[in-house]
Design a protein around this motif. Structure first.
Motif, PDB file in Angstrom:
ATOM      1  N   TYR A   6       2.287  56.786 -16.411  1.00 10.69           N
ATOM      2  CA  TYR A   6       1.930  55.474 -16.932  1.00 10.69           C
ATOM      3  C   TYR A   6       0.749  54.927 -16.142  1.00 10.69           C
ATOM      4  N   GLN A   7       0.021  53.985 -16.722  1.00 10.03           N
ATOM      5  CA  GLN A   7      -1.150  53.400 -16.075  1.00 10.03           C
ATOM      6  C   GLN A   7      -0.958  51.894 -15.945  1.00 10.03           C
ATOM      7  N   ALA A   8      -1.380  51.350 -14.797  1.00  9.66           N
ATOM      8  CA  ALA A   8      -1.367  49.904 -14.568  1.00  9.66           C
ATOM      9  C   ALA A   8      -2.262  49.608 -13.391  1.00  9.66           C
ATOM     10  N   ASP A   9      -2.779  48.388 -13.325  1.00 13.72           N
ATOM     11  CA  ASP A   9      -3.540  47.994 -12.137  1.00 13.72           C
ATOM     12  C   ASP A   9      -2.645  47.979 -10.899  1.00 13.72           C
ATOM     13  N   VAL A  10      -1.470  47.387 -11.036  1.00 18.02           N
ATOM     14  CA  VAL A  10      -0.545  47.258  -9.908  1.00 18.02           C
ATOM     15  C   VAL A  10       0.848  47.677 -10.357  1.00 18.02           C
ATOM     16  N   VAL A  11       1.517  48.484  -9.550  1.00 20.34           N
ATOM     17  CA  VAL A  11       2.927  48.793  -9.747  1.00 20.34           C
ATOM     18  C   VAL A  11       3.712  48.061  -8.664  1.00 20.34           C
ATOM     19  N   ILE A  12       4.690  47.286  -9.086  1.00 19.88           N
ATOM     20  CA  ILE A  12       5.559  46.553  -8.167  1.00 19.88           C
ATOM     21  C   ILE A  12       6.917  47.238  -8.149  1.00 19.88           C
ATOM     22  N   VAL A  13       7.404  47.571  -6.982  1.00 20.75           N
ATOM     23  CA  VAL A  13       8.692  48.228  -6.821  1.00 20.75           C
ATOM     24  C   VAL A  13       9.722  47.166  -6.445  1.00 20.75           C
ATOM     25  N   GLY A  14      10.617  46.849  -7.358  1.00 16.89           N
ATOM     26  CA  GLY A  14      11.638  45.843  -7.109  1.00 16.89           C
ATOM     27  C   GLY A  14      11.455  44.627  -7.986  1.00 16.89           C
ATOM     28  N   ALA A  15      12.496  44.309  -8.772  1.00 19.30           N
ATOM     29  CA  ALA A  15      12.436  43.165  -9.688  1.00 19.30           C
ATOM     30  C   ALA A  15      13.319  42.036  -9.192  1.00 19.30           C
ATOM     31  N   GLY A  16      13.234  41.763  -7.893  1.00 21.98           N
ATOM     32  CA  GLY A  16      13.877  40.574  -7.356  1.00 21.98           C
ATOM     33  C   GLY A  16      12.956  39.367  -7.495  1.00 21.98           C
ATOM     34  N   VAL A  17      13.344  38.288  -6.858  1.00 24.78           N
ATOM     35  CA  VAL A  17      12.586  37.041  -6.991  1.00 24.78           C
ATOM     36  C   VAL A  17      11.161  37.201  -6.488  1.00 24.78           C
ATOM     37  N   SER A  18      10.960  37.859  -5.339  1.00 25.96           N
ATOM     38  CA  SER A  18       9.615  37.961  -4.772  1.00 25.96           C
ATOM     39  C   SER A  18       8.718  38.852  -5.624  1.00 25.96           C
ATOM     40  N   GLY A  19       9.240  40.000  -6.078  1.00 23.04           N
ATOM     41  CA  GLY A  19       8.430  40.894  -6.892  1.00 23.04           C
ATOM     42  C   GLY A  19       8.054  40.288  -8.225  1.00 23.04           C
ATOM     43  N   LEU A 276       2.783  47.412  -4.700  1.00 21.31           N
ATOM     44  CA  LEU A 276       3.465  46.346  -3.953  1.00 21.31           C
ATOM     45  C   LEU A 276       4.946  46.678  -3.887  1.00 21.31           C
ATOM     46  N   VAL A 277       5.473  46.843  -2.675  1.00 18.22           N
ATOM     47  CA  VAL A 277       6.900  47.102  -2.473  1.00 18.22           C
ATOM     48  C   VAL A 277       7.590  45.761  -2.276  1.00 18.22           C
ATOM     49  N   ALA A 278       8.473  45.428  -3.219  1.00 15.01           N
ATOM     50  CA  ALA A 278       9.116  44.109  -3.220  1.00 15.01           C
ATOM     51  C   ALA A 278      10.629  44.242  -3.239  1.00 15.01           C
ATOM     52  N   THR A 279      11.143  45.246  -2.554  1.00 16.19           N
ATOM     53  CA  THR A 279      12.587  45.458  -2.460  1.00 16.19           C
ATOM     54  C   THR A 279      13.148  44.705  -1.256  1.00 16.19           C
ATOM     55  N   GLY A 280      14.450  44.845  -1.037  1.00 19.68           N
ATOM     56  CA  GLY A 280      15.038  44.353   0.193  1.00 19.68           C
ATOM     57  C   GLY A 280      14.498  45.118   1.388  1.00 19.68           C
ATOM     58  N   ALA A 281      14.739  44.610   2.585  1.00 21.11           N
ATOM     59  CA  ALA A 281      14.127  45.176   3.790  1.00 21.11           C
ATOM     60  C   ALA A 281      14.529  46.630   4.015  1.00 21.11           C
ATOM     61  N   SER A 282      15.790  46.967   3.828  1.00 19.79           N
ATOM     62  CA  SER A 282      16.242  48.339   4.092  1.00 19.79           C
ATOM     63  C   SER A 282      15.622  49.321   3.117  1.00 19.79           C
ATOM     64  N   ALA A 283      15.618  48.973   1.827  1.00 19.35           N
ATOM     65  CA  ALA A 283      15.007  49.848   0.832  1.00 19.35           C
ATOM     66  C   ALA A 283      13.509  49.961   1.043  1.00 19.35           C
TER      67      ALA A 283
END
Length: 456
Positions: A6-19, A276-283
């Motif tokens: 897939y193509q995108a400008d930005v991939v964000i890992v994690g669909a929590g509040v911050s991501g 952008l990694v937007a997971t919890g700290a451990s992940a």
């Protein structure tokens, strides 16, 4: 075979509040974004379980109407905030007491009159038989007299007026030590400030940085405690729903990241310009070796229902006596009626730590003492234990930890800011701003708030 890339400008890992917050800002600036979430739904720790018409939060964090990011984050225009009654109720020396309500605007005399009103006991839902109260070991009267309450109201007013940057420039120490050194009467500290901060920070020992504690007190003093209507997951679902169709993909487990691609377990490689990694700290540390992982405050939330509410008010009840496992409790259906079916009361209670032995019986006994009524006929709907509920923030704690690791690789989350919903949103805001600078794209102005969410 793996699916095509897939193509995108930005991939964000994690669909929590911050991501999702970062995705909204990037999308508003015209940057194409894909959000990948390993779980079957968005939200991360902002999860709400639906059981027989009840909506039960897993962690049950409080918001404040004074949180600026709730007004400034795109996608939150439809957020409805249900507010608690002003101030809190404190159970001390076997009785309930009001504390923390804003003083009237009539100067010192007005503050004194307001303080006299604060120490009056609240109205109960009915005249119920009082549970046997444990013996009181403290030597001071609960919460202090009218003068102490006036001083407290004045101190909260001053805290609300201090700019954030000045709070962050104060000397830093553990919050418990800072409280003891500020000249407040011991009865005010132990009877109100300590249980309040424990509830806001999920830190019963108050080892949190005094700067973070000051930010929490400032939010409390300048706004109202509140929860999202319908449950904690209403906020991330609003953010996700406002993104373009297909931008959020759940059930996608990421195994590795680089500056230009993300590799997943079953869905192939996602190529992009930045990650952008937007997971919890451990992940996040598993994907970004060397990233510091903080300690965490565990939280256990018990949800009970009854055919009659044990309290008329939409109030947060704190336990200053600390004679049982429950740190704070509330009749949540009084605050947000959508969280319980008609004719039923939802009582949500938080234990700061793991569940106690013989959990339901122990918690019921403590709730009976706090509310002054029998809990024998209450039904336990659920008990949710979250070991990594809130990142610990002992001093020294940088509330603006870097979100840019290198060009093309970023990280955000409440572990990079303050361990609150405001911190998670602001961390996503900072990460999006860093990404936009590096991509040379437009930006969303942080100085122009969007329409404020509705408060009910």
């Amino acid at each position: 075979m793996l699916e095509p890339a897939y193509q995108a400008d930005v991939v964000i890992v994690g669909a929590g509040v911050s991501g999702l917050s970062a995705a909204q800002r990037l999308n508003s600036a015209g940057v194409s974004t894909v959000v990948l979430e390993a779980a079957p739904c968005v939200g991360g720790r902002a999860t709400t379980e639906k059981v027989d018409g009840f909506r039960l939060d897993h962690v049950g964090r409080f918001l404040s109407t004074s949180y600026p990011e709730l007004r400034m984050t795109p996608g939150l225009d439809g957020l409805v905030l249900r507010t608690f009654a002003p101030g809190v109720l404190v159970h001390a020396d076997g009785r309930m007491h009001r504390a923390g309500e804003p003083a009237s605007a009539g100067g010192a005399r007005g503050a004194l009159d307001a303080a006299r009103a604060l120490v009056s006991p609240p109205r109960r839902a009915r005249q119920a038989p009082q549970a046997a109260a444990p013996a009181v070991s403290r030597a001071f009267p609960p919460l202090g007299g009218a003068l102490d309450q006036a001083r407290l109201a004045a101190a909260l007013g001053r805290t609300a007026a201090v700019p954030v940057e000045r709070l962050l420039a104060r000397p830093e120490r553990p919050a418990g030590q800072a409280l003891a050194a500020r000249g407040m009467p011991a009865r005010t500290v132990e009877g109100f400030l300590r249980p309040l901060l424990a509830a806001l920070l999920c830190d019963p020992d108050l080892t949190t940085s005094s700067r973070v504690a000051d930010l929490a007190l400032r939010a409390f003093a300048s706004g109202r405690l509140c929860v999202p209507e319908g449950g904690a997951d209403a906020l991330p679902e609003l953010l996700a729903g406002a993104l373009p169709a297909g931008a959020v993909r759940t059930g996608v487990r990421v195994t590795s990241v680089s500056t230009t691609s993300v590799t997943t377990a079953e869905h192939g490689e996602f190529r992009c310009r930045s990650v952008l990694v937007a997971t919890g700290a451990s992940a996040a540390a598993e994907l970004l070796p060397g990233l510091r992982v903080p300690r965490f405050h565990p939280v256990t939330v018990f949800h009970h229902t009854s055919d009659e509410a044990p309290l008329r008010e939409a109030a947060l009840l704190l336990d200053a006596d600390r004679r049982g496992p429950v740190a704070h409790t509330a009749v949540v259906s009084r605050v947000d009626p959508t969280r319980a079916p008609a004719g039923r009361a939802l009582i949500s209670s938080t234990v700061l730590g793991p569940p106690p032995a013989d959990a339901d019986r122990t918690v019921r006994a403590h709730l009976a003492a706090l509310y002054g009524t029998s809990t024998h006929r209450w039904e336990l709907l659920a008990a949710h234990h979250t070991p990594q509920a809130v990142p610990a923030m002992p001093p020294p704690h940088d509330v603006r930890r870097p979100v840019r690791l290198l060009a093309g690789l970023y990280v955000c989350g409440d572990h990079r800011d303050t361990g609150t919903v405001q911190g998670a949103l602001h961390s996503g805001h900072r990460a999006a701003a860093a990404l936009l600078r590096d991509l040379g794209a437009g930006s969303v102005s942080a100085a122009t708030p969007l329409r404020a969410p509705t408060a009910a």
